[in-house]
Design a protein around this motif. Sequence first.
Motif, PDB file in Angstrom:
ATOM      1  N   ASN A 259     -19.647  -2.207  14.428  1.00  9.83           N
ATOM      2  CA  ASN A 259     -19.078  -3.017  15.518  1.00  9.83           C
ATOM      3  C   ASN A 259     -17.807  -2.394  16.072  1.00  9.83           C
ATOM      4  O   ASN A 259     -17.560  -2.444  17.278  1.00  9.83           O
TER       5      ASN A 259
ATOM      6  N   LEU B 295     -18.906   0.377  18.218  1.00  6.58           N
ATOM      7  CA  LEU B 295     -19.501  -0.135  19.466  1.00  6.58           C
ATOM      8  C   LEU B 295     -18.418  -0.620  20.424  1.00  6.58           C
ATOM      9  O   LEU B 295     -18.500  -0.385  21.631  1.00  6.58           O
TER      10      LEU B 295
ATOM     11  N   MET C 194     -23.291   5.376  20.389  1.00 13.16           N
ATOM     12  CA  MET C 194     -23.733   3.981  20.325  1.00 13.16           C
ATOM     13  C   MET C 194     -25.096   3.881  19.622  1.00 13.16           C
ATOM     14  O   MET C 194     -25.281   3.059  18.721  1.00 13.16           O
TER      15      MET C 194
ATOM     16  N   GLN D 197     -27.053   0.851  11.123  1.00  6.24           N
ATOM     17  CA  GLN D 197     -26.622  -0.383  10.454  1.00  6.24           C
ATOM     18  C   GLN D 197     -27.785  -1.364  10.319  1.00  6.24           C
ATOM     19  O   GLN D 197     -27.969  -1.986   9.280  1.00  6.24           O
ATOM     20  N   ASP D 198     -28.585  -1.470  11.342  1.00  2.00           N
ATOM     21  CA  ASP D 198     -29.758  -2.343  11.313  1.00  2.00           C
ATOM     22  C   ASP D 198     -30.748  -1.840  10.266  1.00  2.00           C
ATOM     23  O   ASP D 198     -31.179  -2.595   9.387  1.00  2.00           O
TER      24      ASP D 198
ATOM     25  N   THR E 111     -25.427  -5.895  15.539  1.00  2.00           N
ATOM     26  CA  THR E 111     -25.163  -4.546  16.058  1.00  2.00           C
ATOM     27  C   THR E 111     -26.338  -4.070  16.919  1.00  2.00           C
ATOM     28  O   THR E 111     -26.139  -3.455  17.959  1.00  2.00           O
ATOM     29  N   MET E 112     -27.565  -4.384  16.457  1.00  2.00           N
ATOM     30  CA  MET E 112     -28.737  -3.954  17.236  1.00  2.00           C
ATOM     31  C   MET E 112     -28.806  -4.698  18.564  1.00  2.00           C
ATOM     32  O   MET E 112     -29.121  -4.101  19.597  1.00  2.00           O
TER      33      MET E 112
ATOM     34  N   ARG F 185     -26.342  -5.722  20.223  1.00  2.00           N
ATOM     35  CA  ARG F 185     -25.294  -5.130  21.045  1.00  2.00           C
ATOM     36  C   ARG F 185     -25.746  -3.794  21.638  1.00  2.00           C
ATOM     37  O   ARG F 185     -25.495  -3.506  22.815  1.00  2.00           O
ATOM     38  N   ILE F 186     -26.430  -2.997  20.806  1.00  2.00           N
ATOM     39  CA  ILE F 186     -26.914  -1.691  21.274  1.00  2.00           C
ATOM     40  C   ILE F 186     -27.948  -1.876  22.398  1.00  2.00           C
ATOM     41  O   ILE F 186     -27.853  -1.250  23.454  1.00  2.00           O
TER      42      ILE F 186
END
Lengths: 249, 128
Positions: free
Chosen positions: A94, A97, A163, A169-170, B15-16, B18-19
Amino acid sequence: MEESEKLSRLIQARALVAALEAHDEAGYLASLNALAASQTQPMFEAVGRMTREVHEALMAFATDDRLNLLAEDEMPDARDRLRYVITLTEQAANRTLTLVEEALPVADRLMDRAERLQQALGQIRQSQVDNVALVGVITELAEYLDSVQQDGGALKTRLTDIMMAQEFQDLSGQLLLRVIALLETLEGKMLGLLQKTHPVASEKPVALTQAALSQGLGPGVPGAKNHSSAAEPIKNQDDVDDLLANLGF
Amino acid sequence: MDRNMKILVVDDFSTMRRIIKNLLKELGFTNIEEADDGATALPMLKQGHFDFLVTDWNMPGMTGIDLLKAVRADPALAHLPVLMVTAEAKREQIIMAAQAGVNGYVVKPFNGPTLKEKIDKIFERVQG
């Protein structure tokens, strides 16, 4: 089949035939039973042996305090640690990002401004074709603005790649969640088994067991003191039945 | 393709989401909402007049494949274009998604150009 075994089977078979021919019903039944027993006895012995081994394994399992510690303390701890890894990677992703989201508009602004200046310079160049010195400067500026736009594009591509890299992370999080679920299942099964084989031990606070261990004394739990007797082989069918009853059969 | 169309991005990992949201923004889409699983997404879809659904498969609560089935089973949503973006990459799963009526399938890890290509393809077909 060994020779001696073959011989004893032959004797039993001949006795069976002899009893039948002599109309000796009692003798016939006895011989028949003896023959049948010769078949089932090894199986019973094998079942008895396996039961004993299972019993010994379970006793060793239940009396191993390390397992209590593992099921009640270390496995939940491991789960917490893995969850923390997910939190840490999430925070890191995060943060990255956020920085990318802040940097992308900066690149956009640089490129936009360069483009607008480029157009303005083009108009000036048209009206000042006679001013050689100015046209020289304008040409140089135009080249610079061109490179700003190109570099801006390259920067944006890299920022987008940064990015996309946060996708880890996922994927890592999904893998860790699976390991956490596996640990939960294992932990539940181990606790269930410990409860069944050793109810008192799993109700005991782990700290007590650890303290007892460090003092080199057996904790006051059934099974631990009887470890040597538990390791003794089972002697007869009654013991087998008792054990099976204890195991819930 | 209408750049103002309303898009719902469903993934349990923030996070995904957001991506994907950033990638969609780069492609010019700005009207984007988020949900963290199918159970949250379905009521939003039923109320929200969405034009496009981008969903993960593996989520707690309601999975993406169940969400897809629920969308196809609802007469009001049956024609909503659905793109799956997921790490689930077994042959059988892709077939399952296809049979459930998915419009596109992107396997993670993926990249911006792939996402763009699949979205373009979906809307070429939808409009064509």
